[in-house]
Every structure is written in C-alpha cells, then in structure tokens.
Design a protein around this motif. Structure first.
Motif, PDB file in Angstrom:
ATOM      1  N   LEU A  76       0.828  -1.204   0.000  1.00 22.20           N
ATOM      2  CA  LEU A  76       0.000   0.000   0.000  1.00 22.20           C
ATOM      3  C   LEU A  76       0.864   1.255   0.000  1.00 22.20           C
ATOM      4  O   LEU A  76       0.606   2.205  -0.753  1.00 22.20           O
ATOM      5  CB  LEU A  76      -0.921  -0.008   1.219  1.00 22.20           C
ATOM      6  CG  LEU A  76      -1.938   1.131   1.319  1.00 22.20           C
ATOM      7  CD1 LEU A  76      -2.928   1.078   0.166  1.00 22.20           C
ATOM      8  CD2 LEU A  76      -2.677   1.066   2.663  1.00 22.20           C
ATOM      9  N   SER A 118       2.451   1.777  -3.366  1.00 20.12           N
ATOM     10  CA  SER A 118       1.481   2.296  -4.337  1.00 20.12           C
ATOM     11  C   SER A 118       1.260   3.791  -4.147  1.00 20.12           C
ATOM     12  O   SER A 118       1.116   4.536  -5.122  1.00 20.12           O
ATOM     13  CB  SER A 118       0.151   1.547  -4.212  1.00 20.12           C
ATOM     14  OG  SER A 118      -0.576   1.937  -3.063  1.00 20.12           O
ATOM     15  N   PHE A 119       1.238   4.244  -2.898  1.00 21.41           N
ATOM     16  CA  PHE A 119       1.105   5.680  -2.640  1.00 21.41           C
ATOM     17  C   PHE A 119       2.316   6.434  -3.189  1.00 21.41           C
ATOM     18  O   PHE A 119       2.190   7.520  -3.762  1.00 21.41           O
ATOM     19  CB  PHE A 119       0.969   5.954  -1.143  1.00 21.41           C
ATOM     20  CG  PHE A 119      -0.347   5.530  -0.555  1.00 21.41           C
ATOM     21  CD1 PHE A 119      -1.459   5.314  -1.354  1.00 21.41           C
ATOM     22  CD2 PHE A 119      -0.475   5.346   0.812  1.00 21.41           C
ATOM     23  CE1 PHE A 119      -2.675   4.923  -0.813  1.00 21.41           C
ATOM     24  CE2 PHE A 119      -1.683   4.959   1.370  1.00 21.41           C
ATOM     25  CZ  PHE A 119      -2.782   4.741   0.551  1.00 21.41           C
ATOM     26  N   PHE A 163       2.031   6.031  -7.293  1.00 22.48           N
ATOM     27  CA  PHE A 163       0.846   6.550  -7.977  1.00 22.48           C
ATOM     28  C   PHE A 163       0.267   7.804  -7.334  1.00 22.48           C
ATOM     29  O   PHE A 163      -0.589   8.471  -7.922  1.00 22.48           O
ATOM     30  CB  PHE A 163      -0.253   5.480  -8.049  1.00 22.48           C
ATOM     31  CG  PHE A 163       0.106   4.296  -8.881  1.00 22.48           C
ATOM     32  CD1 PHE A 163       0.333   4.413 -10.244  1.00 22.48           C
ATOM     33  CD2 PHE A 163       0.223   3.044  -8.308  1.00 22.48           C
ATOM     34  CE1 PHE A 163       0.664   3.322 -11.016  1.00 22.48           C
ATOM     35  CE2 PHE A 163       0.549   1.938  -9.069  1.00 22.48           C
ATOM     36  CZ  PHE A 163       0.773   2.074 -10.429  1.00 22.48           C
ATOM     37  N   SER A 168      -3.793   6.466  -6.283  1.00 24.25           N
ATOM     38  CA  SER A 168      -3.842   5.283  -5.443  1.00 24.25           C
ATOM     39  C   SER A 168      -4.638   5.542  -4.176  1.00 24.25           C
ATOM     40  O   SER A 168      -5.451   4.705  -3.753  1.00 24.25           O
ATOM     41  CB  SER A 168      -2.419   4.844  -5.076  1.00 24.25           C
ATOM     42  OG  SER A 168      -2.431   3.776  -4.163  1.00 24.25           O
ATOM     43  N   CYS A 190      -8.090   3.414  -3.386  1.00 24.76           N
ATOM     44  CA  CYS A 190      -8.061   2.500  -2.249  1.00 24.76           C
ATOM     45  C   CYS A 190      -9.005   2.955  -1.134  1.00 24.76           C
ATOM     46  O   CYS A 190      -9.747   2.137  -0.572  1.00 24.76           O
ATOM     47  CB  CYS A 190      -6.642   2.365  -1.711  1.00 24.76           C
ATOM     48  SG  CYS A 190      -5.535   1.414  -2.774  1.00 24.76           S
ATOM     49  N   PHE A 216      -6.464  -2.871  -4.728  1.00 22.52           N
ATOM     50  CA  PHE A 216      -5.181  -3.354  -5.237  1.00 22.52           C
ATOM     51  C   PHE A 216      -5.300  -3.913  -6.653  1.00 22.52           C
ATOM     52  O   PHE A 216      -4.314  -3.961  -7.385  1.00 22.52           O
ATOM     53  CB  PHE A 216      -4.632  -4.446  -4.319  1.00 22.52           C
ATOM     54  CG  PHE A 216      -3.819  -3.941  -3.165  1.00 22.52           C
ATOM     55  CD1 PHE A 216      -3.910  -2.621  -2.755  1.00 22.52           C
ATOM     56  CD2 PHE A 216      -2.963  -4.774  -2.481  1.00 22.52           C
ATOM     57  CE1 PHE A 216      -3.168  -2.139  -1.691  1.00 22.52           C
ATOM     58  CE2 PHE A 216      -2.200  -4.308  -1.420  1.00 22.52           C
ATOM     59  CZ  PHE A 216      -2.312  -2.988  -1.017  1.00 22.52           C
ATOM     60  N   SER A 227      -4.955   2.970 -10.995  1.00 21.24           N
ATOM     61  CA  SER A 227      -5.022   4.130 -10.103  1.00 21.24           C
ATOM     62  C   SER A 227      -5.772   5.315 -10.707  1.00 21.24           C
ATOM     63  O   SER A 227      -5.945   6.333 -10.034  1.00 21.24           O
ATOM     64  CB  SER A 227      -3.603   4.578  -9.719  1.00 21.24           C
ATOM     65  OG  SER A 227      -2.884   4.997 -10.868  1.00 21.24           O
ATOM     66  N   TRP A 272       2.387  11.771  -9.300  1.00 21.90           N
ATOM     67  CA  TRP A 272       1.817  11.794  -7.960  1.00 21.90           C
ATOM     68  C   TRP A 272       0.617  12.725  -7.831  1.00 21.90           C
ATOM     69  O   TRP A 272      -0.274  12.466  -7.038  1.00 21.90           O
ATOM     70  CB  TRP A 272       2.899  12.208  -6.960  1.00 21.90           C
ATOM     71  CG  TRP A 272       4.086  11.315  -7.011  1.00 21.90           C
ATOM     72  CD1 TRP A 272       4.219  10.090  -6.423  1.00 21.90           C
ATOM     73  CD2 TRP A 272       5.297  11.545  -7.717  1.00 21.90           C
ATOM     74  NE1 TRP A 272       5.433   9.531  -6.713  1.00 21.90           N
ATOM     75  CE2 TRP A 272       6.137  10.423  -7.511  1.00 21.90           C
ATOM     76  CE3 TRP A 272       5.784  12.602  -8.494  1.00 21.90           C
ATOM     77  CZ2 TRP A 272       7.411  10.316  -8.051  1.00 21.90           C
ATOM     78  CZ3 TRP A 272       7.048  12.496  -9.035  1.00 21.90           C
ATOM     79  CH2 TRP A 272       7.844  11.361  -8.818  1.00 21.90           C
ATOM     80  N   TYR A 292      -4.681  12.194 -11.284  1.00 20.66           N
ATOM     81  CA  TYR A 292      -5.627  11.107 -11.010  1.00 20.66           C
ATOM     82  C   TYR A 292      -6.264  10.665 -12.314  1.00 20.66           C
ATOM     83  O   TYR A 292      -5.743   9.808 -13.029  1.00 20.66           O
ATOM     84  CB  TYR A 292      -6.646  11.561  -9.969  1.00 20.66           C
ATOM     85  CG  TYR A 292      -7.799  10.624  -9.756  1.00 20.66           C
ATOM     86  CD1 TYR A 292      -7.650   9.235  -9.825  1.00 20.66           C
ATOM     87  CD2 TYR A 292      -9.061  11.116  -9.461  1.00 20.66           C
ATOM     88  CE1 TYR A 292      -8.714   8.376  -9.626  1.00 20.66           C
ATOM     89  CE2 TYR A 292     -10.139  10.262  -9.251  1.00 20.66           C
ATOM     90  CZ  TYR A 292      -9.964   8.901  -9.340  1.00 20.66           C
ATOM     91  OH  TYR A 292     -11.031   8.068  -9.156  1.00 20.66           O
ATOM     92  N   THR A 294      -1.898  -2.740 -12.024  1.00 21.31           N
ATOM     93  CA  THR A 294      -2.829  -2.358 -10.966  1.00 21.31           C
ATOM     94  C   THR A 294      -2.077  -1.797  -9.762  1.00 21.31           C
ATOM     95  O   THR A 294      -0.856  -1.942  -9.642  1.00 21.31           O
ATOM     96  CB  THR A 294      -3.677  -3.560 -10.518  1.00 21.31           C
ATOM     97  OG1 THR A 294      -2.822  -4.543  -9.928  1.00 21.31           O
ATOM     98  CG2 THR A 294      -4.434  -4.168 -11.691  1.00 21.31           C
ATOM     99  N   ILE A 295      -2.823  -1.204  -8.860  1.00 24.68           N
ATOM    100  CA  ILE A 295      -2.234  -0.527  -7.709  1.00 24.68           C
ATOM    101  C   ILE A 295      -1.406  -1.473  -6.853  1.00 24.68           C
ATOM    102  O   ILE A 295      -0.302  -1.138  -6.418  1.00 24.68           O
ATOM    103  CB  ILE A 295      -3.355   0.128  -6.866  1.00 24.68           C
ATOM    104  CG1 ILE A 295      -3.927   1.330  -7.615  1.00 24.68           C
ATOM    105  CG2 ILE A 295      -2.850   0.531  -5.488  1.00 24.68           C
ATOM    106  CD1 ILE A 295      -5.158   1.938  -6.966  1.00 24.68           C
TER     107      ILE A 295
END
Length: 331
Positions: free
Chosen positions: A33, A36-37, A40, A44, A48, A87, A91, A148, A151, A197-198
C-alpha cells in the motif's frame, strides 16, 4: 475434595481468532500500500480509500437493513475486501466504477451467501472481474508511475504483460527486450510504461507481506509457493521451446501473480483446508494462469484462475478429506 469436571471438546484453546488473522493480513498489505502511494500518489489514495469505505458501508447497510442482523465490521473482513479490490484496480479508475465494484464484491459475492465464512468465491476478485468485463477500456488503462499529483488525467502506457502478449501474438521475440529487468520488476520502478494495478506494482513489497504472514502463521507456504513454482517451471519450459514466451522470472514478477498467490488464493474461506488439497489447488491455479496468459484473450490470467479453482475447492476438500480420529484404514 474438588470434583474433576470433564467438558465437551475442544479442550485446547489458542489465541487464534478471525479478527487476529484479518488484521494480520491488513498489516501484511501495508508495504504494498505504501509503495502504491509512493508511485501513484493521489490516484492510489483515492481508489483505495473509496474502495475500503464503500465495502464497509455496503456490508454494514446490507447486514442491518436487509439481513436484519448486527453488522460485524470489527472483524476486518470488509476492510480486506476493500483493500484487495483497490489493489486490483488501475489508479486512474473513476470513483463511481470503484463503488460499483465494491457493491458487487460485498453485495453479490459475499453478503448474498450469508456473509463472512459462507462465500464460495473471493469477493474482491468477483468485483474485479465484473468490472473488467463491464468496463474493459477503463480497467485496462494503466498509468505510468511518478505522476503523484494526477488522477483521472494520468498518462498511460503498455504493461509488461501487454508486451509479452504482443510478442506471442506477432511471433516476434525481439519485443521482449522492452521488458524491464528483474531489479525494476522487484522494486516496481518501471517508468517506461504502464505499471499495472495498484497492488501489483512491487514484487518485493508483496514478498515482505508474505514473509510477515508466514512468520505470524496466518497462512502456510503451500498455496503461494506451489503457484509461483508451477508458473516458473511451465513458463521456463515454454521459453526453452520457443523464445517468444517470456523467461520464467519475468512471468512470476510481472502482473498480478504475486498479489494473487499471496493475498487472494490464500483466502481461508475459498481455499482447501488440508495441505495436500492446497498443493493441488495451487498447482492448478499456476497451470491455468500460464494457459490464460499465453493463449487466452486477456494478458493476465491470475484472477480467472483463482475464481475457477474457488469453484473446485469443495471437490478438492472432499477428495483429500482427512481421516476421522480413530478411523481404521483399510489395507
């Protein structure tokens, strides 16, 4: 003189519980997690958090108003379903699609069968596959890492699995030279194309989670190792026979193989009970994954392979049913 009171079995009690195991899985998911942050960013976080919040809301509302029973959000199962669904999504997926996937995962795949412990299929995978079939364009749009602050408007690219699929389709093995090396696949730092995927972005983060769950004895090694080993062996043989098939290391580090083998195939409810059954289950998932990846319509086959074997779990449990205590074995 005090009396000795003999109660009914079980006589031995341990510290294991549904809540302990569920929150142990959540802790194991934290490394993936956080990665992913980092890769993404806001995308992400939005996907999530939306997935977890929606899964918890749908489980609470269905339990309270439809099933007329006390909601059991404290056991952590809805949080795990939300995280696993998130997950398994790109994202840049719009929130309304995430909410729809959460409704299918909780409302159809879990609560319609009676809630935790009764669902025959992994809820997060049911939600994911429903979205993949219903919204194929949105579900196969893969953002490039490092955006970052973006979206919905994140730039996208081809994933390593897409490159592998194109090499098989065209018969051009030179396309495989575009694949990231093992270091980039382990760390997830592939900035050349779509990352997937995330939750599948970093194999090393997923392996840390596996190590934690094995250490805490939340799961055993039988399912994840049998899946990974099967894919490694079969893909290695295919690569030797014909170089248009990717090397085995790339096969196990790319896509959702690690994510599925570690966190989804090991679901207590939908996987076999015995170690022998788990090995049969894991090997079958590995074989189906290789078949779908190389000769199916989708580049990834992990989700479909797990759901197919979820359906066979009752049969496997019947076939490898443990002997009753005191049962006489016929020669």
């Amino acid at each position: 003189m005090s009396k000795l009171i003999v109660s009914l079995s079980p006589h031995a009690h341990g510290t294991d519980s549904v809540e302990r195991n569920m929150y142990g899985v959540i802790i194991a998911m934290i490394p993936a997690l956080l990665v992913s942050f980092a890769y993404f960013g806001i995308g992400s976080a939005v996907v999530c958090l939306s997935s977890v919040a929606a899964c918890m809301f749908f489980e609470w509302s269905i339990s309270k108003y439809i099933l007329k029973k006390t909601p059991s959000l404290s056991d952590g199962s809805a949080i795990i379903t939300g995280l696993l669904l998130g997950f398994n999504l790109p994202s840049n997926l719009p929130i309304w699609i995430v909410l729809l996937g959460a409704l299918v995962a909780i409302g159809i795949a879990k609560m319609s069968f009676g809630g935790i412990g009764n669902n025959p299929f992994n809820p997060a995978l049911v939600g994911r596959c429903f979205l993949l079939v219903s919204f194929p364009a949105q579900m196969t749009s893969w953002p490039i890492i490092g955006q970052w602050d973006k979206y919905l408007d994140a730039a996208t690219g081809a994933t390593p699995l897409s490159i592998m699929k194109e090499a098989i389709k065209t018969g051009d093995a030179s396309l495989l030279s575009q694949l990231p090396d093992a270091t980039h696949l382990l760390l997830g730092s592939n900035a050349l194309g779509g990352a997937g995927t995330i939750g599948e972005v970093s194999a090393i983060a997923l392996l840390i989670g596996l190590g934690y769950m094995l250490w805490k004895k939340i799961i055993t090694w039988h399912i994840p190792i049998s899946i990974i080993a099967t894919v490694f062996v079969i893909s290695g043989l295919l690569h030797i026979v014909n170089p248009i098939y990717a090397d085995p290391l790339s096969e196990i580090l790319c896509g959702g193989l690690m994510l599925g083998a570690i966190f989804m195939a090991t679901d207590y409810v939908t996987s076999p009970m015995t170690h022998k059954g788990q090995l049969i289950y894991g090997i079958s998932i590995g074989v189906l994954t290789v078949v779908i990846r190389n000769w199916g319509s989708y580049p990834e086959g992990m989700s479909f392979a797990i759901l197919i074997m979820n359906a066979f779990t009752p049969l496997i449990n019947t076939y490898v049913k443990p002997k009753r205590f005191g049962e006489v074995v016929k020669a």
